[in-house]
Design an enzyme around this catalytic site. Sequence first.
Site, PDB file in Angstrom:
ATOM      1  N   ALA A 274     -26.496  -6.826 -31.251  1.00 59.64           N
ATOM      2  CA  ALA A 274     -26.898  -5.617 -31.970  1.00 59.64           C
ATOM      3  C   ALA A 274     -25.778  -4.583 -31.942  1.00 59.64           C
ATOM      4  O   ALA A 274     -25.005  -4.502 -30.985  1.00 59.64           O
ATOM      5  CB  ALA A 274     -28.166  -5.043 -31.361  1.00 59.64           C
TER       6      ALA A 274
ATOM      7  N   GLY B 150     -27.585  -9.691 -28.200  1.00 57.26           N
ATOM      8  CA  GLY B 150     -28.434 -10.126 -29.298  1.00 57.26           C
ATOM      9  C   GLY B 150     -27.891 -11.316 -30.047  1.00 57.26           C
ATOM     10  O   GLY B 150     -28.639 -12.041 -30.710  1.00 57.26           O
TER      11      GLY B 150
ATOM     12  N   GLU C  76     -29.242 -14.116 -28.301  1.00 55.76           N
ATOM     13  CA  GLU C  76     -30.678 -14.177 -28.583  1.00 55.76           C
ATOM     14  C   GLU C  76     -30.952 -14.892 -29.906  1.00 55.76           C
ATOM     15  O   GLU C  76     -31.979 -15.572 -30.038  1.00 55.76           O
ATOM     16  CB  GLU C  76     -31.272 -12.776 -28.594  1.00 55.76           C
ATOM     17  CG  GLU C  76     -31.380 -12.184 -27.183  1.00 55.76           C
ATOM     18  CD  GLU C  76     -31.912 -10.765 -27.176  1.00 55.76           C
ATOM     19  OE1 GLU C  76     -32.970 -10.539 -26.581  1.00 55.76           O
ATOM     20  OE2 GLU C  76     -31.257  -9.885 -27.787  1.00 55.76           O
TER      21      GLU C  76
ATOM     22  N   GLU D 203     -26.649  -6.756 -21.558  1.00 57.09           N
ATOM     23  CA  GLU D 203     -27.380  -5.523 -21.856  1.00 57.09           C
ATOM     24  C   GLU D 203     -27.608  -4.645 -20.630  1.00 57.09           C
ATOM     25  O   GLU D 203     -27.673  -3.417 -20.737  1.00 57.09           O
ATOM     26  CB  GLU D 203     -28.733  -5.848 -22.509  1.00 57.09           C
ATOM     27  CG  GLU D 203     -28.657  -6.296 -23.956  1.00 57.09           C
ATOM     28  CD  GLU D 203     -28.501  -7.797 -24.101  1.00 57.09           C
ATOM     29  OE1 GLU D 203     -28.727  -8.305 -25.207  1.00 57.09           O
ATOM     30  OE2 GLU D 203     -28.133  -8.464 -23.105  1.00 57.09           O
TER      31      GLU D 203
END
Length: 257
Positions: free
Chosen positions: A62, A107, A110, A131
């Site tokens: 992200a 992300g 992910e 993160e």
Amino acid sequence: MSSVSYAADDRVATITIDNPPANSYDLSVMHAFSDAVERAIGDGVRAAIVRSASEKFFSAGADVKKFLDGDLDANMEMIRTSQAAFMRMAAAPQVFIAHINGHALGGGLEIALACDLRYANTGGYKLGTPEVTLGLLPGNGGTQRLTRLIGPARALDLLITGRTLSPEEALAIGLVSALFEPEEAPDKVLEQARRFASGPGLALAAIKRCVYEGGQLPLDRGLALEAEEIERLFRSKDATEGLTAFVDKRRPEFVGA
């Protein structure tokens, strides 16, 4: 030009993330990714490869600056959009394959975790969930999917330290299924996707349901779900074809019915 492109050929879809320089994503990119997932499901392809147009990054995750600039509602909308897209991938009958060819962080990892299988290039890049170093956690399913994939002890080690892994280390702990040399990787991954695309689609979808849905149930209910699915498969043309082909010592020709 779209940050995510979609193509389909011979029952195999390819979803390509192309958002230089690091394939980071914000809400608009995730909407484009979600749309591509829906196209794969709606097109009726049997397998889908999620790949990167970058030679260095699969995805850096992200866009941190967008999180910093956004308010809580905007940030949570991005999280909910990502989670919904990833859940659709798990619930779909198609086999989703991540081709990791570069850094897969936060992300970005992910996205790969949301795929059913992960194949990776050899190389000097890293995979991880950093993160925690930002005072956050992987909120797009990372804490849950990573734990279910490699177990709580290994997942906690990665999640609470934020440390990264080499492709070889990722293979050793089961985070990726196989490593390929970069020059042969695209063909190898496509070969695997075509194998699934020509395979027993009903059985593959049933296996996904038993693993993802059944894995969240108590054992007795998970076994009941498994029995339900195997009974449905016994009634299918594909099972009759598979069993007959085995006895006749020939290659089965599955039709997905």
